[in-house]
Scaffold this motif. Structure first.
Motif, PDB file in Angstrom:
ATOM      1  N   THR A   1      29.868  24.743  -9.038  1.00 36.24           N
ATOM      2  CA  THR A   1      30.076  23.603  -9.930  1.00 36.24           C
ATOM      3  C   THR A   1      28.920  23.520 -10.910  1.00 36.24           C
ATOM      4  N   PHE A   2      29.251  23.571 -12.187  1.00 38.89           N
ATOM      5  CA  PHE A   2      28.260  23.569 -13.259  1.00 38.89           C
ATOM      6  C   PHE A   2      28.322  22.238 -14.002  1.00 38.89           C
ATOM      7  N   THR A   3      27.153  21.786 -14.478  1.00 38.64           N
ATOM      8  CA  THR A   3      27.082  20.548 -15.271  1.00 38.64           C
ATOM      9  C   THR A   3      26.830  20.905 -16.727  1.00 38.64           C
ATOM     10  N   ALA A   4      27.698  20.425 -17.600  1.00 42.83           N
ATOM     11  CA  ALA A   4      27.592  20.694 -19.029  1.00 42.83           C
ATOM     12  C   ALA A   4      26.550  19.778 -19.664  1.00 42.83           C
ATOM     13  N   PRO A   5      26.125  20.088 -20.893  1.00 41.05           N
ATOM     14  CA  PRO A   5      25.125  19.236 -21.564  1.00 41.05           C
ATOM     15  C   PRO A   5      25.563  17.784 -21.689  1.00 41.05           C
ATOM     16  N   ASP A   6      26.879  17.519 -21.782  1.00 41.14           N
ATOM     17  CA  ASP A   6      27.347  16.138 -21.908  1.00 41.14           C
ATOM     18  C   ASP A   6      27.516  15.442 -20.560  1.00 41.14           C
ATOM     19  N   GLY A   7      27.134  16.144 -19.462  1.00 42.73           N
ATOM     20  CA  GLY A   7      27.193  15.549 -18.134  1.00 42.73           C
ATOM     21  C   GLY A   7      28.479  15.802 -17.379  1.00 42.73           C
ATOM     22  N   THR A   8      29.484  16.382 -18.037  1.00 46.62           N
ATOM     23  CA  THR A   8      30.733  16.696 -17.339  1.00 46.62           C
ATOM     24  C   THR A   8      30.514  17.880 -16.402  1.00 46.62           C
ATOM     25  N   ARG A   9      31.313  17.917 -15.354  1.00 50.53           N
ATOM     26  CA  ARG A   9      31.153  18.971 -14.350  1.00 50.53           C
ATOM     27  C   ARG A   9      32.401  19.841 -14.311  1.00 50.53           C
ATOM     28  N   ARG A  10      32.176  21.144 -14.202  1.00 45.91           N
ATOM     29  CA  ARG A  10      33.271  22.106 -14.104  1.00 45.91           C
ATOM     30  C   ARG A  10      33.049  22.980 -12.881  1.00 45.91           C
ATOM     31  N   THR A  11      34.090  23.119 -12.064  1.00 56.09           N
ATOM     32  CA  THR A  11      34.030  23.972 -10.890  1.00 56.09           C
ATOM     33  C   THR A  11      34.830  25.240 -11.159  1.00 56.09           C
ATOM     34  N   VAL A  12      34.210  26.381 -10.875  1.00 60.74           N
ATOM     35  CA  VAL A  12      34.848  27.673 -11.119  1.00 60.74           C
ATOM     36  C   VAL A  12      34.877  28.461  -9.822  1.00 60.74           C
ATOM     37  N   ARG A  13      36.026  29.080  -9.539  1.00 67.08           N
ATOM     38  CA  ARG A  13      36.119  29.979  -8.388  1.00 67.08           C
ATOM     39  C   ARG A  13      35.954  31.411  -8.893  1.00 67.08           C
ATOM     40  N   MET A  14      34.942  32.090  -8.326  1.00 67.33           N
ATOM     41  CA  MET A  14      34.581  33.425  -8.800  1.00 67.33           C
ATOM     42  C   MET A  14      35.428  34.508  -8.114  1.00 67.33           C
ATOM     43  N   ARG A  15      35.424  35.688  -8.711  1.00 70.75           N
ATOM     44  CA  ARG A  15      36.126  36.837  -8.154  1.00 70.75           C
ATOM     45  C   ARG A  15      35.104  37.773  -7.505  1.00 70.75           C
ATOM     46  N   GLN A  16      35.124  37.851  -6.200  1.00 74.99           N
ATOM     47  CA  GLN A  16      34.122  38.652  -5.486  1.00 74.99           C
ATOM     48  C   GLN A  16      34.352  40.140  -5.700  1.00 74.99           C
ATOM     49  N   ARG A  17      33.261  40.808  -6.074  1.00 76.83           N
ATOM     50  CA  ARG A  17      33.279  42.277  -6.151  1.00 76.83           C
ATOM     51  C   ARG A  17      32.510  42.870  -4.978  1.00 76.83           C
ATOM     52  N   VAL A  18      31.423  42.202  -4.616  1.00 79.62           N
ATOM     53  CA  VAL A  18      30.598  42.658  -3.501  1.00 79.62           C
ATOM     54  C   VAL A  18      29.918  41.434  -2.890  1.00 79.62           C
ATOM     55  N   GLN A  19      29.632  41.480  -1.607  1.00 76.82           N
ATOM     56  CA  GLN A  19      28.925  40.389  -0.965  1.00 76.82           C
ATOM     57  C   GLN A  19      27.675  40.916  -0.269  1.00 76.82           C
ATOM     58  N   ALA A  20      26.696  40.032  -0.101  1.00 84.65           N
ATOM     59  CA  ALA A  20      25.434  40.381   0.559  1.00 84.65           C
ATOM     60  C   ALA A  20      25.063  39.253   1.507  1.00 84.65           C
ATOM     61  N   ASN A  21      24.347  39.616   2.585  1.00 88.26           N
ATOM     62  CA  ASN A  21      24.021  38.593   3.597  1.00 88.26           C
ATOM     63  C   ASN A  21      22.638  37.991   3.413  1.00 88.26           C
ATOM     64  N   ASN A  22      21.910  38.396   2.362  1.00 84.39           N
ATOM     65  CA  ASN A  22      20.627  37.737   2.076  1.00 84.39           C
ATOM     66  C   ASN A  22      20.331  37.823   0.584  1.00 84.39           C
ATOM     67  N   VAL A  23      19.425  36.959   0.144  1.00 82.48           N
ATOM     68  CA  VAL A  23      19.143  36.821  -1.290  1.00 82.48           C
ATOM     69  C   VAL A  23      18.490  38.077  -1.853  1.00 82.48           C
TER      70      VAL A  23
END
Length: 298
Positions: free
Chosen positions: A204-226
């Protein structure tokens, strides 16, 4: 033999040192009758006679003399233990056992700890890096450095600093797949997902005007640590959200590019977490040192 009240050992040794019940009462700040009562009960608990009394004098029995020597040793050790605990509360000493996540521990905690040990040459340290939530009490940790949002617990905590979450990608990936221009473009890009997160593909991202947008991403690869996710992104595997302390230098050197900078993600906390109401001096000192390190410019 009945259970012995150890407080009576101090009364007994004070009596022997003072030489009389009257003098002992003055030293101990209690009545002569109370001193006599303590000794009588101690003899009853031990099942032996410690003192031979007459109207003019008192003397130790053979059992009393042996027991007195043991009492002196016991009380000396107890006083030494109390003094040692007191010193640990006043001056950093012993071994500092602490834990942190692999990425933050390597990037921030380890360098800070190295400097801290140079400033406290009598200290030792045991730094354990892992990405699971350690049980501080069961695993005998003095301190944990934790990121994000703390769970409710009976542990004590103090906030050291904060970090930003930045959405980044490598120039090679952007050259191959293009740079997202709209927040909705993200759904079509390759995403490097971090499985440690509760919702690794929903952001969920917050725009400069304060509105919030939630995006579901498309996984290409996953990792178990940062750390692994960071390496994948640097090598062009896709887009991900990573902490600023891990990517600031990559961004400065042009190895990573910040995407959709006009949108923001929640700022996360960096916390020192420890068991007990009164942490020892070594814990307090390292918390202060790490806080100062994080506050230093650059």
């Amino acid at each position: 033999m009945a259970e012995v009240n150890l407080n009576r050992l101090s009364v007994f040794t004070a009596l022997v040192r003072a030489g009389s019940f009257t003098a002992a009462a003055d030293v101990l700040g209690m009545t002569k009758a109370m001193v006599s009562q303590h000794i009588a009960r101690l003899e009853s608990e031990l099942g032996v006679t410690l003192l031979s009394r007459s109207t003019r004098r008192m003397t130790l029995t053979e059992a009393g003399s042996t027991f007195h020597a043991s009492c002196l040793s016991i009380l000396a050790e107890a006083n030494a233990a109390i003094a040692q605990v007191g010193r640990s509360q006043e001056q950093p000493s012993g071994t500092l056992r602490l834990t942190a996540t692999g990425d933050y521990g390597t990037a921030v905690v380890a360098p800070a700890l190295a400097q801290f040990l140079r400033e406290h040459p009598s200290l030792q340290a045991d730094l354990v890096l892992n990405d699971h939530m350690s049980d501080l009490i069961a695993e005998r940790f003095d301190l944990a450095i934790r990121m994000g949002w703390l769970r409710d617990s009976n542990l004590r905590s103090t906030r050291l600093s904060t970090f930003r979450q930045l959405m980044v990608a490598a120039p090679a990936y952007l050259a191959r797949c293009g740079q997202p221009r709209l927040i909705t473009d993200l759904a079509s890009h390759d995403w490097v997902a971090l499985t440690l997160l509760a919702t690794p593909l929903r952001w969920t991202f917050t725009a400069p005007d304060g509105t919030r947008r939630t995006v579901r991403m498309r996984q290409r690869v996953q990792a178990n640590n940062v750390t692994t996710a960071h390496a994948l992104v640097r090598h062009g595997a896709g887009v991900s959200v990573l902490p600023d302390y891990l990517v600031t230098e990559d961004i400065r050197q042009g190895k990573l590019v910040v995407l959709m900078a006009q949108y923001s993600l929640p700022v996360c906390g960096i916390y020192a977490v420890y068991p007990g109401r009164q942490p020892p001096a070594k814990v307090r000192a390292f918390i202060d040192h790490l806080r100062a390190t994080l506050a230093a410019p650059g």
